[in-house]
Structures are given as structure tokens and as C-alpha cells.
Design an enzyme around this catalytic site. Structure first.
Site, PDB file in Angstrom:
ATOM      1  N   GLU A 172     -61.365  29.229   8.322  1.00 26.25           N
ATOM      2  CA  GLU A 172     -61.548  29.621   9.731  1.00 26.25           C
ATOM      3  C   GLU A 172     -60.709  30.819  10.170  1.00 26.25           C
ATOM      4  OE1 GLU A 172     -60.899  25.979  11.911  1.00 26.25           O
ATOM      5  OE2 GLU A 172     -62.650  25.022  11.018  1.00 26.25           O
ATOM      6  N   GLU A 206     -69.168  20.867   5.546  1.00 24.86           N
ATOM      7  CA  GLU A 206     -68.777  19.890   6.571  1.00 24.86           C
ATOM      8  C   GLU A 206     -69.996  19.476   7.397  1.00 24.86           C
ATOM      9  OE1 GLU A 206     -65.349  21.205   8.856  1.00 24.86           O
ATOM     10  OE2 GLU A 206     -64.453  22.144   7.089  1.00 24.86           O
ATOM     11  N   ASN A 214     -63.938  29.272   3.740  1.00 26.97           N
ATOM     12  CA  ASN A 214     -64.688  28.271   4.502  1.00 26.97           C
ATOM     13  C   ASN A 214     -64.627  28.573   5.998  1.00 26.97           C
ATOM     14  OD1 ASN A 214     -66.031  25.611   4.470  1.00 26.97           O
ATOM     15  ND2 ASN A 214     -64.199  24.847   5.523  1.00 26.97           N
ATOM     16  N   HIS A 258     -71.621  22.483  11.255  1.00 31.09           N
ATOM     17  CA  HIS A 258     -71.547  21.454  12.297  1.00 31.09           C
ATOM     18  C   HIS A 258     -72.614  21.797  13.334  1.00 31.09           C
ATOM     19  CE1 HIS A 258     -67.825  19.754  10.774  1.00 31.09           C
ATOM     20  NE2 HIS A 258     -67.255  20.941  10.765  1.00 31.09           N
ATOM     21  N   ASP A 293     -72.687  18.040   9.576  1.00 30.09           N
ATOM     22  CA  ASP A 293     -73.069  16.943  10.474  1.00 30.09           C
ATOM     23  C   ASP A 293     -74.040  17.506  11.494  1.00 30.09           C
ATOM     24  OD1 ASP A 293     -71.091  18.298  12.028  1.00 30.09           O
ATOM     25  OD2 ASP A 293     -69.664  16.646  11.845  1.00 30.09           O
TER      26      ASP A 293
HETATM   27  O1  G2I Z   1     -62.686  20.022  13.779  1.00 31.86           O
HETATM   28  C1  G2I Z   1     -63.706  19.673  12.881  1.00 31.86           C
HETATM   29  C2  G2I Z   1     -63.489  20.303  11.512  1.00 31.86           C
HETATM   30  C3  G2I Z   1     -63.669  21.802  11.601  1.00 31.86           C
HETATM   31  N1  G2I Z   1     -63.478  22.448  10.299  1.00 31.86           N
HETATM   32  C4  G2I Z   1     -62.211  22.151   9.643  1.00 31.86           C
HETATM   33  C5  G2I Z   1     -62.005  20.651   9.547  1.00 31.86           C
HETATM   34  O2  G2I Z   1     -60.748  20.380   8.960  1.00 31.86           O
HETATM   35  C6  G2I Z   1     -62.118  19.990  10.894  1.00 31.86           C
HETATM   36  O3  G2I Z   1     -61.925  18.573  10.706  1.00 31.86           O
HETATM   37  C7  G2I Z   1     -61.260  17.900  11.727  1.00 31.86           C
HETATM   38  C8  G2I Z   1     -61.175  16.429  11.350  1.00 31.86           C
HETATM   39  O4  G2I Z   1     -62.483  15.907  11.276  1.00 31.86           O
HETATM   40  C9  G2I Z   1     -60.377  15.672  12.410  1.00 31.86           C
HETATM   41  O5  G2I Z   1     -60.167  14.311  11.982  1.00 31.86           O
HETATM   42  O6  G2I Z   1     -59.965  18.443  11.848  1.00 31.86           O
HETATM   43  C10 G2I Z   1     -59.248  17.847  12.918  1.00 31.86           C
HETATM   44  C11 G2I Z   1     -57.932  18.588  13.052  1.00 31.86           C
HETATM   45  O7  G2I Z   1     -57.277  18.632  11.829  1.00 31.86           O
HETATM   46  C12 G2I Z   1     -59.050  16.365  12.641  1.00 31.86           C
HETATM   47  O8  G2I Z   1     -58.425  15.767  13.758  1.00 31.86           O
HETATM   48  C13 G2I Z   1     -57.197  15.164  13.504  1.00 31.86           C
HETATM   49  C14 G2I Z   1     -56.456  15.017  14.812  1.00 31.86           C
HETATM   50  O9  G2I Z   1     -56.180  16.341  15.315  1.00 31.86           O
HETATM   51  C15 G2I Z   1     -55.166  14.289  14.619  1.00 31.86           C
HETATM   52  O10 G2I Z   1     -54.534  14.091  15.857  1.00 31.86           O
HETATM   53  C16 G2I Z   1     -55.441  12.959  13.933  1.00 31.86           C
HETATM   54  O11 G2I Z   1     -54.211  12.330  13.613  1.00 31.86           O
HETATM   55  O12 G2I Z   1     -57.428  13.856  12.966  1.00 31.86           O
HETATM   56  C17 G2I Z   1     -56.235  13.186  12.645  1.00 31.86           C
HETATM   57  C18 G2I Z   1     -56.585  11.878  11.939  1.00 31.86           C
HETATM   58  O13 G2I Z   1     -57.452  11.092  12.734  1.00 31.86           O
END
Ligand code: G2I
Length: 261
Positions: free
Chosen positions: A94, A202, A136, A173, A204
């Protein structure tokens, strides 16, 4: 175990997870996923080595040459630790801005110099020569978008100058505000024509029923139509575990039952 032959840690390999304190690496949660996958003959996509987001506090507060060194040390240490176990790494995630500018995203990493991305790729190649190295991003699915063109131009430049890059990840997404684009196959084949693999990283698609199934079918058919489209990763398994749970964007419902998609 029944439905997939590749797995990606959603959060467990991010910088804040693997290097919470500078030079103190923690791989326990990521290792559980990697060992589970390799023990069953599945591939692993590594996500992600360098990113403006999910940086640990110590890194957020760094800049300049100290940050550049810390970033490269992170890439080297993590890729070395997993050497031989990762099929493809999202080396940089990103790094481009949204909208019409086609510019790099402003971040502490970008402010270390425009060459931070290629420096990360070179460090990753040195650490794990067998892993495919990917760039990515999201909002790079529609061929006409400035961001898509900007990433394409960077990859073309990298290939021309011999920067080690093997693949481009399209996060994909999709929802009503950012729907599956009719030119998606053009995007996949155009990147592939640069001499890199393309991976859907990724996926969805918010929705339900037949229309959601049709969109999933279109994405899969587009990948199947491009020889260098080498993988499709969905961003979660059950709808209820999705980062966009309210949009029910995945292939299995909250009970783990298969949906029409
Ligand atoms: O934001 C959607 C995706 C966009 N591309 C990069 C990916 O890495 C990203 O994934 C999301 C995850 O699906 C989330 O699960 O990235 C977020 C930020 O890293 C993730 O959220 C995090 C929360 O920010 C945290 O507070 C939480 O502890 O998920 C963690 C686990 O639930």
C-alpha cells in the site's frame, strides 16, 4: 484444511506483531500458522514486510536514515527467519496514494527517500532468494484508475532496471463503492505482460446470494484466463471473522457453511 492449499496470516506477520520492540522479534503466532500450513502441504503467503500502517510505536516515532536502517533490518530479519518457508512475500504494502494523483502515499517510510521500495525488495531477495517477492495494494483493480497505472509504471521501471520483483498483488476488496470492474482481466493480463506473476491477495466481495456468486465467478474466471495469475487468496474464511463482517463478503457463513459463492 479441506478447502484451501495456501494460507496467509491476516495480522500475525505485520511489523507490530513480529518486532514489537526494536530488535526483539516475536514469531510465535506466525509460526503456528506457518507450521500448520507446511505440515499439510499448503503454501504460505507472507504479509507483510514493509507498510506505513501497523507499525510498532518505536517505528512510528522514527524518521530518516535511522528509520530506513530499521526498516531494512526488519525485512532482512523476518525474511531470513522464514527463509525457505514462504512461497510469496508481500514485501511492500500500500505505498501509493488513492485518488487521481498517481503519487506515492506520504508516510514516514516514503519520506526516507523514493527508493525505499526497491531497497526493501533488494533486502528481501538477499534474505530469501527462493521466495517470490510481491508489491501488494488495493484500488488497483480497475485498469483505468490512476493508482493502477502508477503501480504499473513502477513495476515496469523495476523490471527495466533489474530491481528484484516477481509478482503484483491485487487485494481486490470489492463492495458497492468499489465494485468488481469489468476491465479486471485487462488489469491482470497487463501486469502479467510485464513479466511478473499476478496474485489476487485479499479477495472479498460484499453482498449475498446469486449476485455475490456471479462476482466471485467473474474474478475466478479472469484469473484462470491469465496464465500468470498464480493464486487467489480470500481475506478470511467465515463471514463473521471478516474485517467487513457486516457485508458478509466471504465464501462461508458464520456457521462455516458454504455459500452460493
Ligand atoms: O484493512 C483491510 C486490509 C487491507 N490490506 C492490508 C491488510 O493487512 C488489511 O487487513 C486488515 C485486517 O483484516 C484487520 O484484522 O488489517 C487491519 C489492520 O492491520 C486489521 O485490523 C486489526 C486491528 O487494527 C487491530 O486493532 C486488531 O487487534 O486487527 C487486529 C486483530 O483483530
Amino acid at each position: 484444511n479441506r478447502e484451501f492449499n495456501s494460507v496467509t496470516p491476516e495480522n500475525e506477520m505485520k511489523i507490530d506483531a513480529t518486532e514489537p520492540q526494536q530488535n526483539q522479534f516475536t514469531f510465535g503466532n506466525a509460526d503456528r500458522i506457518v507450521n500448520h500450513a507446511l505440515g499439510r502441504g499448503m503454501k504460505v503467503r507472507g504479509h507483510t514486510l514493509a507498510w506505513h500502517s501497523q507499525q510498532p510505536g518505536w517505528m512510528q516515532n522514527m524518521s530518516g536514515s535511522a528509520l530506513r536502517s530499521a526498516m531494512l533490518n526488519h525485512v532482512t530479519r523476518v525474511a531470513t527467519y522464514y527463509r525457505g518457508k514462504i512461497d510469496s512475500w508481500d514485501v511492500v504494502n500500500e505505498a501509493f496514494a488513492d485518488g487521481s494523483s498517481g503519487a506515492r502515499r506520504d508516510s514516514n517510510l516514503q519520506r526516507t527517500g523514493n527508493d525505499w521500495i526497491e531497497a526493501a525488495f533488494r533486502a528481501a531477495r538477499a534474505a530469501d532468494p527462493g521466495a517470490k517477492l510481491c508489491y501488494n495494494d488495493y484500488n488497483t483493480d480497475d485498469w483505468t484508475h490512476a493508482k493502477t497505472q502508477a503501480v504499473y509504471n513502477m513495476v515496469r521501471d523495476f523490471k527495466t532496471r533489474g530491481v528484484p520483483i516477481d509478482c503484483v498483488g491485487l487485494q481486490s476488496h470489492f463492495n458497492s463503492g468499489s465494485p468488481y470492474p469489468g476491465n479486471y482481466r485487462t488489469t491482470l493480463s497487463s501486469f502479467a505482460a510485464l513479466g511478473v506473476d499476478v496474485q489476487i491477495t485479499e479477495l472479498d466481495i460484499e453482498g449475498s446470494g446469486t449476485s455475490q456468486a456471479t462476482a466471485y465467478r467473474n474474478v475466478v474466471n479472469d484469473c484462470l484466463a491469465v496464465a500468470r495469475c498464480t493464486g487467489i487468496t480470500v481475506w478470511g474464511i467465515r463471514d463473521t471473522d471478516s474485517w467487513r463482517a457486516s457485508g458478509t463478503p466471504l465464501l462461508f457463513d458464520g456457521n462455516g457453511n458454504k455459500k452460493p459463492a
